[in-house]
Design an enzyme around this catalytic site. Structure first.
Site, PDB file in Angstrom:
ATOM      1  CG  HIS A  21      62.251  -3.457 130.753  1.00  0.00           C
ATOM      2  ND1 HIS A  21      63.174  -3.496 131.787  1.00  0.00           N
ATOM      3  CD2 HIS A  21      61.111  -2.978 131.297  1.00  0.00           C
ATOM      4  CE1 HIS A  21      62.604  -3.064 132.888  1.00  0.00           C
ATOM      5  NE2 HIS A  21      61.356  -2.743 132.629  1.00  0.00           N
ATOM      6  CE  LYS A  45      59.239   1.033 140.797  1.00  0.00           C
ATOM      7  NZ  LYS A  45      59.226   0.468 139.432  1.00  0.00           N
ATOM      8  NE  ARG A  94      55.952  -7.233 135.838  1.00  0.00           N
ATOM      9  CZ  ARG A  94      56.674  -6.391 136.563  1.00  0.00           C
ATOM     10  NH1 ARG A  94      57.964  -6.527 136.632  1.00  0.00           N
ATOM     11  NH2 ARG A  94      56.087  -5.437 137.241  1.00  0.00           N
ATOM     12  CB  SER A 132      63.926  -3.460 137.338  1.00  0.00           C
ATOM     13  OG  SER A 132      63.774  -3.334 135.954  1.00  0.00           O
TER      14      SER A 132
HETATM   15  O1  PNS Z   1      59.023   1.024 135.329  1.00  0.00           O
HETATM   16  P1  PNS Z   1      58.052   1.754 136.221  1.00  0.00           P
HETATM   17  O2  PNS Z   1      58.774   2.324 137.424  1.00  0.00           O
HETATM   18  O3  PNS Z   1      56.875   0.911 136.615  1.00  0.00           O
HETATM   19  O4  PNS Z   1      57.487   2.969 135.358  1.00  0.00           O
HETATM   20  C1  PNS Z   1      56.593   3.911 135.931  1.00  0.00           C
HETATM   21  C2  PNS Z   1      56.616   5.172 135.057  1.00  0.00           C
HETATM   22  C3  PNS Z   1      58.016   5.711 134.975  1.00  0.00           C
HETATM   23  C4  PNS Z   1      56.104   4.821 133.687  1.00  0.00           C
HETATM   24  C5  PNS Z   1      55.705   6.225 135.723  1.00  0.00           C
HETATM   25  O5  PNS Z   1      56.167   6.483 137.005  1.00  0.00           O
HETATM   26  C6  PNS Z   1      55.661   7.521 134.901  1.00  0.00           C
HETATM   27  O6  PNS Z   1      54.936   7.603 133.937  1.00  0.00           O
HETATM   28  N1  PNS Z   1      56.462   8.530 135.311  1.00  0.00           N
HETATM   29  C7  PNS Z   1      56.536   9.802 134.612  1.00  0.00           C
HETATM   30  C8  PNS Z   1      55.870  10.922 135.447  1.00  0.00           C
HETATM   31  C9  PNS Z   1      54.363  10.929 135.231  1.00  0.00           C
HETATM   32  O7  PNS Z   1      53.871  11.254 134.164  1.00  0.00           O
HETATM   33  N2  PNS Z   1      53.626  10.518 136.300  1.00  0.00           N
HETATM   34  C10 PNS Z   1      52.182  10.402 136.250  1.00  0.00           C
HETATM   35  C11 PNS Z   1      51.786   9.021 135.731  1.00  0.00           C
HETATM   36  S1  PNS Z   1      50.040   8.870 135.447  1.00  0.00           S
END
Ligand code: PNS
Length: 166
Positions: A21, A45, A94, A132
């Site tokens: 990150h 999660k 990744r 993570s």
């Molecule tokens: O680190 P991660 O868990 O892969 O990140 C995923 C994240 C937090 C970027 C995604 O879950 C997100 O954008 N959450 C915010 C809520 C939202 O807008 N959801 C619709 C995504 S198209």
């Protein structure tokens, strides 16, 4: 020539922040004027750290960097980005396995907010195995993850895992 400030968002669960990150955020800083880190709830999660704890660990990883802001995001990213005036979401890729889900999210975010683009940055090859989830799993089983996260994150991770075991 006058120009507006170009703001990018780096969203993620950051549970916890890894050196992967840190590298992506640093690269976003070299491409954009400001970077807003969205510490997000991921409904898929169960987190180890609270949003507050995760945000603090990120701030502590960029001491003195005035072009970074860290905020918590509990709602919809595309809508939140609109209110902040962000032009891009920056995410690290990744491996090919990341791509399918990331592409789907990028397209959904663009559907919700056509002013927002997603930029995928390939992670550095030497840390492309770092996530993570894997860091937490390996640390919980006694493996050494000290080279994969910032030192203060490593300390917090070991402390939280010890609390959980107590
Ligand atoms: O680190 P991660 O868990 O892969 O990140 C995923 C994240 C937090 C970027 C995604 O879950 C997100 O954008 N959450 C915010 C809520 C939202 O807008 N959801 C619709 C995504 S198209």
């Amino acid at each position: 020539m006058p120009r507006t400030t170009r703001l990018a968002i780096c969203p993620g669960s950051f549970d916890p922040l890894t050196l992967g990150h840190v590298a992506i955020i640093s690269r976003a800083l070299s491409l954009f004027d400001r970077v807003l880190i969205a510490v997000s709830v991921n409904i898929r999660k169960q987190p180890l750290f609270t949003l507050d704890e995760r945000a603090l660990m990120i701030r502590e990883s960029f001491p003195g960097e005035t072009r970074i802001d860290v905020e918590q995001l509990t709602g919809l990213l595309a809508e939140w980005a609109r209110t902040r005036g962000a032009v891009a979401i920056v995410k690290g890729l990744r491996a090919a396995s990341d791509f399918e889900y990331e592409l789907q999210m990028a397209q959904m975010n663009r559907h919700l907010n056509p002013a927002l683009d997603t930029l995928f940055l390939p992670t550095e090859a030497n840390i492309s195995f770092v996530s993570s989830s894997l860091v937490k799993e390996v640390a919980a089983l006694g493996g050494d993850v000290s080279a994969l996260v910032p030192p203060h994150v490593h300390k917090a991770l070991l402390a939280r895992l010890a609390e959980r075991r107590a």
